[in-house]
Scaffold this motif. Structure first.
Motif, short mmCIF file in Angstrom:
data_model
loop_
_atom_site.label_atom_id
_atom_site.label_comp_id
_atom_site.label_asym_id
_atom_site.label_seq_id
_atom_site.Cartn_x
_atom_site.Cartn_y
_atom_site.Cartn_z
N THR A 275 -14.08 18.48 11.75
CA THR A 275 -13.15 18.05 10.71
C THR A 275 -11.73 18.08 11.24
O THR A 275 -11.40 18.90 12.12
CB THR A 275 -13.27 18.96 9.48
OG1 THR A 275 -12.28 18.59 8.52
CG2 THR A 275 -13.05 20.41 9.83
N ALA A 276 -10.91 17.22 10.69
CA ALA A 276 -9.50 17.18 11.08
C ALA A 276 -8.71 18.33 10.45
O ALA A 276 -7.58 18.59 10.86
CB ALA A 276 -8.88 15.85 10.66
N ASP A 374 -15.86 14.07 19.94
CA ASP A 374 -15.45 12.71 19.59
C ASP A 374 -15.33 12.54 18.09
O ASP A 374 -14.41 11.87 17.59
CB ASP A 374 -16.46 11.69 20.12
CG ASP A 374 -16.35 11.48 21.63
OD1 ASP A 374 -15.66 12.29 22.28
OD2 ASP A 374 -16.97 10.53 22.14
N MET A 375 -16.27 13.12 17.35
CA MET A 375 -16.23 12.98 15.90
C MET A 375 -15.06 13.78 15.31
O MET A 375 -14.48 13.39 14.29
CB MET A 375 -17.55 13.42 15.29
CG MET A 375 -18.73 12.52 15.70
SD MET A 375 -18.50 10.75 15.28
CE MET A 375 -17.90 10.09 16.88
N ALA A 376 -14.71 14.90 15.94
CA ALA A 376 -13.54 15.64 15.50
C ALA A 376 -12.27 14.82 15.73
O ALA A 376 -11.38 14.75 14.87
CB ALA A 376 -13.46 16.97 16.22
N ILE A 377 -12.18 14.18 16.89
CA ILE A 377 -11.03 13.34 17.19
C ILE A 377 -10.97 12.16 16.23
O ILE A 377 -9.89 11.76 15.76
CB ILE A 377 -11.08 12.86 18.65
CG1 ILE A 377 -10.92 14.04 19.61
CG2 ILE A 377 -10.01 11.80 18.93
CD1 ILE A 377 -11.20 13.72 21.06
N ALA A 378 -12.14 11.59 15.92
CA ALA A 378 -12.19 10.48 14.97
C ALA A 378 -11.69 10.93 13.60
O ALA A 378 -11.04 10.16 12.88
CB ALA A 378 -13.61 9.93 14.87
N GLY A 379 -12.01 12.18 13.23
CA GLY A 379 -11.53 12.70 11.97
C GLY A 379 -10.01 12.80 11.92
O GLY A 379 -9.39 12.51 10.88
N VAL A 380 -9.41 13.17 13.03
CA VAL A 380 -7.95 13.21 13.10
C VAL A 380 -7.38 11.80 12.96
O VAL A 380 -6.40 11.57 12.25
CB VAL A 380 -7.48 13.85 14.43
CG1 VAL A 380 -5.97 13.75 14.57
CG2 VAL A 380 -7.92 15.31 14.49
N ALA A 381 -8.01 10.84 13.63
CA ALA A 381 -7.55 9.45 13.53
C ALA A 381 -7.63 8.96 12.09
O ALA A 381 -6.73 8.24 11.62
CB ALA A 381 -8.38 8.56 14.45
#
Length: 418
Positions: A275-276, A374-381
């Protein structure tokens, strides 16, 4: 907000960067090995030239075979051709992007598939809808906790779980790290290390009692997320009579928590990965994970008698909770850094009948394991975007483009099964 290296978030990103750097080191070797002299190049023998010709022929044959396979795919020989899928997603934004990636990959193998945002549910309605066949699958199951929703009964008298199938090992096995964050400066000033300690000391829990009802409050989970039921059961099981869970929309609760934490005021909140939210909470700087005692980790005794409440257990086999975090981000309680929550398996769940009719999709689901980082980074995006469905689709499309080889491996598994 500037993030420093000692935070858990940047530690994860740094690890990812180191792996990427290590993979990139081979380019130096390649450059050095290619520095041959003209004399060496001219020393090729007739035998070597013959071998080169044969290699060229083999390469051309391989390219022809690959071209034929591409032609077959392009001509409509896809396992999803003529099939439809009603896909849904859960109502927490940290699951949006990986659900969209799966949607896009199913489209690539020919499925006519609904947009995930068309069927967005909390777990209680999500599993009922899947069991009735009105939603074919989602990629947002958190097990074992969500197994509690399998115990309900449908109007036809069947058990919800009798109509569902888990795709075990899909998405992020053990990827759902969970626990409680506390304001770092307040915890350090007051010598706080565990929730048990706060419950047992009025001087501590009273600082969390904002409404004056004689109980310290912490931010928990929205009423339809399952973690709220697990939390209520843990309070009863651990005997935390001086603590209670505040429930509201998670974004609003987190915003209030973060404001308090940044101001050094006492505050505690449940959170999870990927999660972000962690990128904003910055464990190790603004916040810390807080521990519980081993004997406060919820077992399968179902203290509140909830339907399916046995699945709320936070044991993995005989091992309670999760203890894998370091002291720089986690306050060590009486039993070390014991988060009190097991790391959940994030998986795909499908309607059983639909799954039986769609072996290619099931093979894709089984192979689908996007990297947690990657999914954590996607959450930030997504947090940095306007949060729209268009933003979700763009982030997912970019991830697929940047990870084409991995996506192709998953698609190959689906094609082989179809």
């Amino acid at each position: 907000m500037k993030l420093k290296k000692k935070s858990l978030w940047l530690a994860l990103l740094a690890s990812f960067a180191l792996v990427a750097a290590a993979c990139g080191d081979s380019s130096d070797t390649d450059d050095a090995s290619s520095d041959t002299t003209t004399a060496d190049a001219g020393a090729e023998t007739d035998d070597e030239a013959m071998e080169d010709d044969e290699a060229m022929e083999d390469d051309e044959a391989m390219e022809d075979d690959e071209a034929m396979e591409d032609d077959e795919v392009a001509s409509g020989d896809l396992p999803g051709e003529g099939k439809t899928a009603n896909m849904g997603r859960a109502n927490w934004s940290s699951g949006y992007v990986h659900a969209q990636i799966l949607h896009d990959l199913l489209e690539e193998i020919g499925y006519d598939i609904s947009s995930p945002d068309a069927l967005e549910f909390a777990p209680d309605l999500g599993y009922q809808t899947m069991a009735r066949g009105e939603m074919d699958f989602w990629a947002n199951s958190w097990y074992p906790g969500h197994l509690s929703w399998w115990e309900g009964e449908l109007p036809d008298g069947t058990r919800i779980g009798d109509n569902l199938q888990r795709v075990e090992g899909s998405v992020m096995p053990g990827g759902g790290l969970q626990g409680m964050l506390v304001t770092k400066s307040w915890a350090e000033e007051n010598g706080v290390t565990s929730l048990d300690q706060i419950n047992d000391d009025e001087a501590l829990w009273s600082q969390l009692d904002s409404d004056g009802n004689g109980k310290g409050e912490f931010f928990g989970c929205p009423e339809d997320w399952t973690c709220d039921d697990i939390m209520a059961s843990q309070i009863a099981f651990a005997g935390w009579d001086n603590l209670e869970q505040t429930q509201a929309g998670y974004d609003a609760m987190f915003a209030e928590f973060l404001t308090k934490a940044q101001a050094g005021e006492p505050a505690i909140i449940y959170t999870w990965t990927p999660t972000a939210y962690l990128a904003q909470a910055v464990p190790g700087e603004t916040t810390m994970w807080i521990s519980v005692a081993n004997d406060s980790v919820l077992d399968d005794s179902n203290p509140l008698g909830n339907e399916g409440g046995e699945s709320y257990s936070q044991f993995t086999g005989d091992v309670p909770g999760y203890t894998g975090l370091d002291a720089d981000v986690c306050l060590a309680g009486p039993d070390g850094c014991q988060l009190g929550w097991a790391a959940a398996d994030i998986e795909v769940t499908v309607n059983s009948d639909w799954g039986a009719d769609n072996p290619a999709a099931m093979a894709l689901f089984q192979a689908f394991n996007p990297p947690l980082i990657d999914m954590a980074i996607a959450g930030v995006a997504l947090t940095d975007s306007d949060g729209s469905q268009a933003a979700v689709e763009e982030i997912a499309a970019d991830w697929i483009a940047d990870n084409r080889d991995l996506a192709d491996e998953w698609i190959a598994a689906a094609l082989a099964a179809g």
